[in-house]
Design a protein around this motif. Structure first.
Motif, short mmCIF file in Angstrom:
data_model
loop_
_atom_site.label_atom_id
_atom_site.label_comp_id
_atom_site.label_asym_id
_atom_site.label_seq_id
_atom_site.Cartn_x
_atom_site.Cartn_y
_atom_site.Cartn_z
N GLU A 1 38.18 48.64 37.90
CA GLU A 1 38.62 48.20 36.58
C GLU A 1 39.02 46.73 36.65
OE1 GLU A 1 42.15 49.08 33.29
OE2 GLU A 1 42.25 50.01 35.25
N ASP A 2 38.59 45.98 35.66
CA ASP A 2 39.10 44.63 35.47
C ASP A 2 40.40 44.80 34.71
OD1 ASP A 2 39.81 42.11 34.53
OD2 ASP A 2 37.73 41.47 34.28
N THR A 3 41.52 44.64 35.39
CA THR A 3 42.82 44.91 34.77
C THR A 3 43.17 43.91 33.68
OG1 THR A 3 43.94 43.70 36.54
CG2 THR A 3 43.75 46.11 36.78
N ARG A 4 42.52 42.76 33.70
CA ARG A 4 42.79 41.78 32.63
C ARG A 4 42.21 42.25 31.31
NH1 ARG A 4 40.07 37.08 35.86
NH2 ARG A 4 38.72 38.89 36.05
N SER A 5 40.99 42.77 31.35
CA SER A 5 40.34 43.22 30.11
C SER A 5 40.47 44.73 29.90
CB SER A 5 38.86 42.84 30.12
OG SER A 5 38.18 43.53 31.16
N ARG A 6 41.01 45.43 30.92
CA ARG A 6 41.15 46.88 30.88
C ARG A 6 39.80 47.58 30.66
NH1 ARG A 6 45.87 49.25 30.90
NH2 ARG A 6 45.17 50.92 29.53
N ARG A 7 38.77 47.03 31.31
CA ARG A 7 37.42 47.60 31.21
C ARG A 7 36.96 48.06 32.58
NH1 ARG A 7 33.32 43.63 28.80
NH2 ARG A 7 32.05 45.43 29.26
N TYR B 1 29.74 40.90 36.65
CA TYR B 1 30.55 40.92 37.86
C TYR B 1 29.72 41.03 39.15
CZ TYR B 1 34.38 41.61 34.62
OH TYR B 1 35.30 41.47 33.61
#
Length: 117
Positions: A13-19, A51
């Motif tokens: 998960e990209d925790t910045r975008s929550r995706r 990514y």
């Protein structure tokens, strides 16, 4: 999938975008001819195009492979397209002689609808 057992889905998960930006599935099954030993299959490995090139594919495959080892799998296998063979070789997977290609048959499955009468 949880009710069926034997499925372990790993995500990045990209925790910045929550995706969710990457995922892979470990499917396990008991093999009768190997004294009911546990065999693992790596499936559905994917990393979002944005990514790629950041070693995330390697990270998720190695994570799932370590999980298979921790669960006691005697073998881990996967099917992949020819262009991905060097990637999997670079992290320790080997082509199995005599089994380089995988063949399947697909069935047209129509969902069962309960008869209201």
């Amino acid at each position: 999938m949880q009710k069926a057992g034997g499925y372990y889905i790993t995500v990045i998960e990209d925790t910045r975008s929550r995706r969710i930006i990457g995922a892979a599935t470990l499917v396990t099954e008991f093999k009768f001819i190997h004294d009911c030993g546990l065999r693992g299959r790596l499936e559905d490995v994917v990393v979002n195009n944005t990514y790629r090139g950041k070693q995330l594919g390697k990270l998720i495959v190695l994570t799932v492979s370590l999980l298979a080892k921790k669960l006691g799998c005697y073998k881990m296998s996967l099917d992949c397209r020819d262009p991905l063979i060097p990637f999997y070789k670079s992290i320790g997977y080997k082509l199995e002689p005599g089994n380089a290609n995988s063949m399947i048959v697909r069935y047209d499955v129509t969902p069962k609808i309960d008869d209201p009468s």
